[in-house]
Write an enzyme that holds these catalytic residues in place. Sequence first.
Site, PDB file in Angstrom:
ATOM      1  N   HIS A 209      -9.095  23.214  -6.563  1.00 39.61           N
ATOM      2  CA  HIS A 209      -8.185  24.113  -7.145  1.00 39.61           C
ATOM      3  C   HIS A 209      -7.073  24.735  -6.280  1.00 39.61           C
ATOM      4  O   HIS A 209      -6.073  24.143  -6.008  1.00 39.61           O
ATOM      5  CB  HIS A 209      -7.970  24.833  -8.540  1.00 39.61           C
ATOM      6  CG  HIS A 209      -7.135  25.599  -9.013  1.00 39.61           C
ATOM      7  ND1 HIS A 209      -5.409  24.636  -9.110  1.00 39.61           N
ATOM      8  CD2 HIS A 209      -5.919  26.749  -8.472  1.00 39.61           C
ATOM      9  CE1 HIS A 209      -4.249  25.474  -9.458  1.00 39.61           C
ATOM     10  NE2 HIS A 209      -5.017  26.762  -9.082  1.00 39.61           N
ATOM     11  N   GLU A 454      -3.274  -5.737  -3.240  1.00 39.34           N
ATOM     12  CA  GLU A 454      -4.323  -5.353  -2.848  1.00 39.34           C
ATOM     13  C   GLU A 454      -5.000  -5.843  -3.758  1.00 39.34           C
ATOM     14  O   GLU A 454      -6.715  -5.545  -3.845  1.00 39.34           O
ATOM     15  CB  GLU A 454      -4.103  -3.120  -3.917  1.00 39.34           C
ATOM     16  CG  GLU A 454      -3.368  -3.427  -5.437  1.00 39.34           C
ATOM     17  CD  GLU A 454      -3.322  -2.354  -5.510  1.00 39.34           C
ATOM     18  OE1 GLU A 454      -4.246  -1.401  -5.300  1.00 39.34           O
ATOM     19  OE2 GLU A 454      -3.008  -2.088  -6.731  1.00 39.34           O
ATOM     20  N   ASP A 478      -7.095  -0.698  -1.761  1.00 44.14           N
ATOM     21  CA  ASP A 478      -7.503  -0.580  -2.832  1.00 44.14           C
ATOM     22  C   ASP A 478      -7.951  -2.160  -2.411  1.00 44.14           C
ATOM     23  O   ASP A 478      -9.301  -2.181  -2.763  1.00 44.14           O
ATOM     24  CB  ASP A 478      -7.162  -1.378  -3.996  1.00 44.14           C
ATOM     25  CG  ASP A 478      -7.063  -0.308  -5.359  1.00 44.14           C
ATOM     26  OD1 ASP A 478      -7.996  -0.183  -5.784  1.00 44.14           O
ATOM     27  OD2 ASP A 478      -6.119   0.357  -5.890  1.00 44.14           O
ATOM     28  N   CYS A 525       1.807   0.546   1.723  1.00 41.87           N
ATOM     29  CA  CYS A 525       1.798   1.316   1.003  1.00 41.87           C
ATOM     30  C   CYS A 525       0.674   2.193   0.911  1.00 41.87           C
ATOM     31  O   CYS A 525       0.635   3.527   0.548  1.00 41.87           O
ATOM     32  CB  CYS A 525       2.917   1.868  -0.327  1.00 41.87           C
ATOM     33  SG  CYS A 525       1.612   0.281  -1.428  1.00 41.87           S
TER      34      CYS A 525
END
Length: 615
Positions: A209, A454, A478, A525
């Site tokens: 975090h 992908e 991917d 992308c």
Amino acid sequence: MQESQTRDTSWVAQKGGMETVAGLATSRGFAAGEVYLALRGGRIAIPERAIAPDDADGEVLRYRTAQKSAKAQIDKMLDDLRQDGGDDSLMVLASHLEIINDVSFSARIEKCIYDNRICAESAVRRVTDEVRQIFMRMKDKYMRERVKDVDDVESRILRILMDRDDNPFAYLVKPSIIVADELAPSDTAALKKDLVLGFATDDGSTTSHVALLARALGIPAVTGLADISSRVKSGDFVLLDGTNGAVTINPDASTRAAFDQMVEHERQLAEFLAEDSSGAGVLKSGERIVLSANSQPGVDLCDLKRFGAEGIGLYRTEYLWLKSNDEPSEDEQFEAYAAAVRAAGELGGGARVTFRTLDIGGDKLPRMMMQREANPFLGCRSIRYLLRHRDVLRTQLRAILRASAIGKAAVMFPMVSDVREMVEAKSELALAMRSLREDGIPFDEHIQCGAMVETPSAALNAVRLASECDFFSIGTNDLVQYTMAADRGNGNVANLYQPTNPAVLRLVQMTAKAASDAGIGCGVCGESASDPVLGFLWVALGVGELSMSAGFLPAQRRILKALSKCDADELAAYVNGFLDVRTAEEIYDFCLRFLLAKVPRFEDIQSFFTRAQTV
Ligand code: PEP
Ligand code: MG
């Protein structure tokens, strides 16, 4: 200098009164200043009190009151954060709330008080210990990491029960470097960010975090420093190097001077790249390459302008689902999408936002909708899920279409592996359009509709797929995973995750050619679009748009303007000649050497990328 290793990632070097501790480079940048020590102290010691049977009701009441206060504290923090737009913290706090509101969690604690005749604190500890065990035994890494949420909830309730100060920053009044054993999201929510020069923590990883927070705020941070919090005290002077991952305590004069030199070098590098933070992507020979940004709900849209994006090439809508407990309504989605098209509109030049429909499954699992599957990356992901949940798809398409009336938008379907999926998704788009017409709600009748390429099957069938699409966007994250059968998140097979494997290059090339033959656009992308070596390789293989995290755009713009169409053709010819004879590594090295020879200061640009990648 004397060196000792404290644990895998952390090294300590001592020289005179000076100590350098190495950890994880978590958020780039440098800071010099005084320490503010904020200790949370791990597990809180609790009173293990047995109680008389008559006191059990009273202890249950104490627990219920503490549970209510904990809930109120989190509700308040969530409200404050929503106003500040702190989205990572929002997600974490929402999961804390889920635990606190869980009826069976409270019922177990109350039963534990009655059955064992122990005080509320002891019951909270026993039950949270049991819950921790359950989470830690889970196979799923995401679920195992939920142990941290249980810890945070436990310590919040215990602090309320024991009336202990909940704010480790109560005495932070001047700009300082925060040194902590660990920082929970609920701690940092209360932090005055303008008083923070940097973060250094014992605990953590580059995705903890505090790491996300530091990066979002542009504050340097080093995590995984093992025992830094016991090596310093408040007021000590330290140098924090978030770019390389080190903290120096009580530096001597020569170390300070070397540090100042590094800061100056970093400043010059940032200045050098800032020269390229606007303008289109243009090759030296004049050809345009569209440079756009990847974005998602919660990401600062100001970055689009700051780094000169020409639009949003990938808007990951699923983050609206991932950060919420409930499914977002059409209106909620519309608000988020409208904000994105407005921000893109301000960039001028007809900048558009490409909205990818909900891409869930794999490692992205919203709590409310997914069934667990044995092999989620090959399961009911993305478009497969949407075609089985047409109501979700239609609602989303209506929201996207409504946003298209405000600014330029496009729709993109993820994980297409069969042309029929594209055909069916488009018929849903037509239905959504019809329902908006019937409702008299405006939208762009000519909105463009494309597919992410992908999966290997989409690339291999790109010619047929192109006939159903206005554009392609290659998702290399991917595509590499599915082509190489190597899980994109599994370090054990990272050696096989090869974007320059000839198999991947062939698929990219086939896709770009099919798009060009069909007269439609083709972009990349995936993360590789921002890689200084791979970005130009994709251009050489026929890609006309690179979409990436906005911060990488200036570096990619700088590379493109140093190269020409001739260079692209030359690189493509070499690479094509290599496909049958070279390995992924050899092809990558060749491209690297090619660019080193042609692009001024390519090494600097690459070091900027590599370091930003590690954070
Ligand atoms: C990709 O697969 O390359 C991509 C951009 O999609 P995501 O990373 O969101 O799966
Ligand atoms: Mg993908």
